[in-house]
Design a protein around this motif. Structure first.
Motif, PDB file in Angstrom:
ATOM      1  N   GLU A 223      -5.812  16.760   4.164  1.00 12.67           N
ATOM      2  CA  GLU A 223      -4.478  16.185   4.302  1.00 12.67           C
ATOM      3  C   GLU A 223      -3.440  17.298   4.489  1.00 12.67           C
ATOM      4  OE1 GLU A 223      -3.715  13.729   0.948  1.00 12.67           O
ATOM      5  OE2 GLU A 223      -5.082  12.143   1.597  1.00 12.67           O
ATOM      6  N   LYS A 224      -2.412  16.967   5.221  1.00 13.27           N
ATOM      7  CA  LYS A 224      -1.338  17.917   5.477  1.00 13.27           C
ATOM      8  C   LYS A 224      -0.149  17.603   4.566  1.00 13.27           C
ATOM      9  CE  LYS A 224      -3.679  19.689   8.904  1.00 13.27           C
ATOM     10  NZ  LYS A 224      -4.306  21.035   8.786  1.00 13.27           N
ATOM     11  N   ILE A 225       0.369  18.644   3.933  1.00 12.21           N
ATOM     12  CA  ILE A 225       1.575  18.459   3.122  1.00 12.21           C
ATOM     13  C   ILE A 225       2.634  19.435   3.606  1.00 12.21           C
ATOM     14  CG2 ILE A 225       0.348  17.623   1.090  1.00 12.21           C
ATOM     15  CD1 ILE A 225       0.713  20.387  -0.139  1.00 12.21           C
TER      16      ILE A 225
ATOM     17  N   ALA B 191       3.824   8.730   3.479  1.00 12.78           N
ATOM     18  CA  ALA B 191       2.857   9.315   4.409  1.00 12.78           C
ATOM     19  C   ALA B 191       1.670   8.373   4.624  1.00 12.78           C
ATOM     20  CB  ALA B 191       2.360  10.656   3.867  1.00 12.78           C
ATOM     21  N   LYS B 192       1.183   7.751   3.539  1.00 13.21           N
ATOM     22  CA  LYS B 192       0.078   6.806   3.655  1.00 13.21           C
ATOM     23  C   LYS B 192       0.487   5.593   4.485  1.00 13.21           C
ATOM     24  CE  LYS B 192      -2.302   7.943  -0.680  1.00 13.21           C
ATOM     25  NZ  LYS B 192      -2.660   7.451  -2.030  1.00 13.21           N
ATOM     26  N   GLU B 193       1.733   5.170   4.314  1.00 17.14           N
ATOM     27  CA  GLU B 193       2.226   3.997   5.032  1.00 17.14           C
ATOM     28  C   GLU B 193       2.256   4.258   6.541  1.00 17.14           C
ATOM     29  OE1 GLU B 193       6.387   2.104   4.587  1.00 17.14           O
ATOM     30  OE2 GLU B 193       5.124   1.360   2.967  1.00 17.14           O
TER      31      GLU B 193
ATOM     32  N   ARG C  53       2.202  -7.640  -1.469  1.00 10.27           N
ATOM     33  CA  ARG C  53       3.443  -8.282  -1.031  1.00 10.27           C
ATOM     34  C   ARG C  53       4.461  -7.308  -0.426  1.00 10.27           C
ATOM     35  NH1 ARG C  53       4.980 -13.082  -3.276  1.00 10.27           N
ATOM     36  NH2 ARG C  53       7.071 -12.309  -3.814  1.00 10.27           N
ATOM     37  N   HIS C  54       4.304  -6.012  -0.738  1.00 12.53           N
ATOM     38  CA  HIS C  54       5.316  -5.046  -0.325  1.00 12.53           C
ATOM     39  C   HIS C  54       4.671  -3.744   0.137  1.00 12.53           C
ATOM     40  CE1 HIS C  54       8.397  -7.659  -2.039  1.00 12.53           C
ATOM     41  NE2 HIS C  54       7.650  -7.758  -3.125  1.00 12.53           N
ATOM     42  N   PRO C  55       5.389  -2.937   0.921  1.00 13.39           N
ATOM     43  CA  PRO C  55       4.862  -1.656   1.390  1.00 13.39           C
ATOM     44  C   PRO C  55       4.565  -0.706   0.230  1.00 13.39           C
ATOM     45  CG  PRO C  55       6.823  -2.289   2.628  1.00 13.39           C
ATOM     46  CD  PRO C  55       6.726  -3.230   1.470  1.00 13.39           C
ATOM     47  N   ILE C  56       3.617   0.198   0.454  1.00 13.34           N
ATOM     48  CA  ILE C  56       3.252   1.183  -0.574  1.00 13.34           C
ATOM     49  C   ILE C  56       4.471   1.993  -0.995  1.00 13.34           C
ATOM     50  CG2 ILE C  56       1.839   3.223  -1.058  1.00 13.34           C
ATOM     51  CD1 ILE C  56      -0.182   2.208   0.966  1.00 13.34           C
ATOM     52  N   SER C  57       5.288   2.392  -0.025  1.00 13.50           N
ATOM     53  CA  SER C  57       6.441   3.239  -0.323  1.00 13.50           C
ATOM     54  C   SER C  57       7.473   2.542  -1.196  1.00 13.50           C
ATOM     55  CB  SER C  57       7.108   3.701   0.975  1.00 13.50           C
ATOM     56  OG  SER C  57       7.547   2.590   1.747  1.00 13.50           O
TER      57      SER C  57
ATOM     58  N   THR D 251       5.106  11.422  -5.397  1.00 17.59           N
ATOM     59  CA  THR D 251       4.681  10.029  -5.324  1.00 17.59           C
ATOM     60  C   THR D 251       5.336   9.307  -4.142  1.00 17.59           C
ATOM     61  OG1 THR D 251       4.345   9.928  -7.719  1.00 17.59           O
ATOM     62  CG2 THR D 251       4.610   7.837  -6.566  1.00 17.59           C
ATOM     63  N   ILE D 252       6.636   9.439  -4.028  1.00 16.32           N
ATOM     64  CA  ILE D 252       7.354   8.726  -2.972  1.00 16.32           C
ATOM     65  C   ILE D 252       6.980   9.254  -1.596  1.00 16.32           C
ATOM     66  CG2 ILE D 252       9.648   8.268  -2.017  1.00 16.32           C
ATOM     67  CD1 ILE D 252      10.694   8.316  -4.933  1.00 16.32           C
TER      68      ILE D 252
END
Length: 297
Positions: free
Chosen positions: A118-120, A292-294, A238-242, A286-287
């Motif tokens: 993964e890139k950070i 990034a996952k979204e 129900r909602h986005p990960i972010s 976390t945020i």
């Protein structure tokens, strides 16, 4: 009177998120009381056995995923509780442990970079540095020096949690209840021998343990594991990960406060400063990770 909610979140969503954080936040008290009454390994065994009984009907062979399910059961269903319950058993200031437990978030990020490529970028690196710096500040607090064994055990448990999070990523599409059924079964099978070998007196005394002591373990199994994580899964549907992930940041704050109040342990200025810095770093990681996952979905 109307209740203001975040965009996309209705009143029910907010109430579920509050319940989730309260259950997770109060769990540190339940774990300590259960461990004190029943023993760390015996309490962990009972917790996983309860989870398995609740989820047993969902236990099934998942082709191509059994290695991950068994591995997750060993890691998250057994080893995680060995270290966490042991840390709670040897510690008095649980607020310090609640702060130290946040190291699992940067651990997870590092493992994702090392093993998943993964890139950070700079923002998450700064967040990770803040997390470690805030937790490191605890080591300079005289009120926490006696808690070093517990802090080290908590750090080990957090590392196992981070490894488990990588394994769990490979279980996308597997029903959550099935995952917990395997975790409960494998965790019970791994923990029961440890309880019998290292805590035979606690195992033999189980028939005489007061119901209120069992209630603490039941709270951990049903309240924290089933309802807490079930609420998280429900919100993610129900909602986005972010939008959902940042909601979990309230639980460590609740843990720090309630542990200090319930056990009458000090919450020093250095602990507050270190905890604040660590939680800011965790919030950044976390945020940003959730966003990034979204984008990858």
């Amino acid at each position: 009177m109307t209740i203001k909610t975040a965009p996309g979140f209705d009143t029910r969503d907010i109430l579920v998120a509050i319940m989730m954080n309260v259950l997770w936040g109060l769990n540190i008290i339940a774990v300590k009381m259960g461990v004190a009454a029943i023993g760390p390994f015996t309490a962990a065994t009972l917790r996983q056995a309860i989870v398995f009984v609740i989820c047993a009907s969902a236990l099934r062979i998942v082709p191509g995923k059994m290695r991950e399910l068994i591995g997750l059961g060993v890691l998250s269903g057994a080893l995680f509780y060995v270290f966490i319950n042991a840390s709670v058993a040897v510690a008095d200031n649980l607020s310090a442990l609640a702060i130290a437990g946040q190291v699992g978030v940067p651990f997870s990020l590092i493992l994702g970079v090392v093993f998943l490529g993964e890139k950070i970028h700079r923002t998450r690196i700064i967040g990770m540095a803040l997390s470690f710096a805030g937790i490191a500040m605890l080591l300079f607090d005289p009120a926490v020096l006696d808690e070093l064994p517990g802090l080290m055990l908590t750090a080990c448990g957090s590392f196992i949690w981070a490894v488990s999070s990588l394994v769990q990523r490979r279980l996308r599409g597997v029903p959550v209840v099935t995952i917990y059924a395997w975790m409960g079964l494998v965790g019970t099978l791994c923990l029961a021998p440890l309880a019998w070998i290292f805590e035979p007196e606690h195992v033999r005394a189980l028939p005489d343990v007061p119901l209120r002591s069992f209630a603490w373990v039941v709270f951990s199994a049903i309240g924290s594991t089933m309802l807490g994580h079930g609420a998280m899964s429900w919100l993610l549907q129900r909602h986005p990960i972010s939008a959902v992930t940042p909601l979990t940041l309230a639980s460590p704050i609740i843990s720090v406060i309630v542990a200090s109040l319930f056990f009458a342990t000090p919450l020093t200025p250095l602990m507050i400063a270190g905890g604040t810095i660590a939680l800011v770093g965790v919030a950044i990681v976390t945020i940003r990770t959730a966003r990034a996952k979204e984008r990858q979905v």
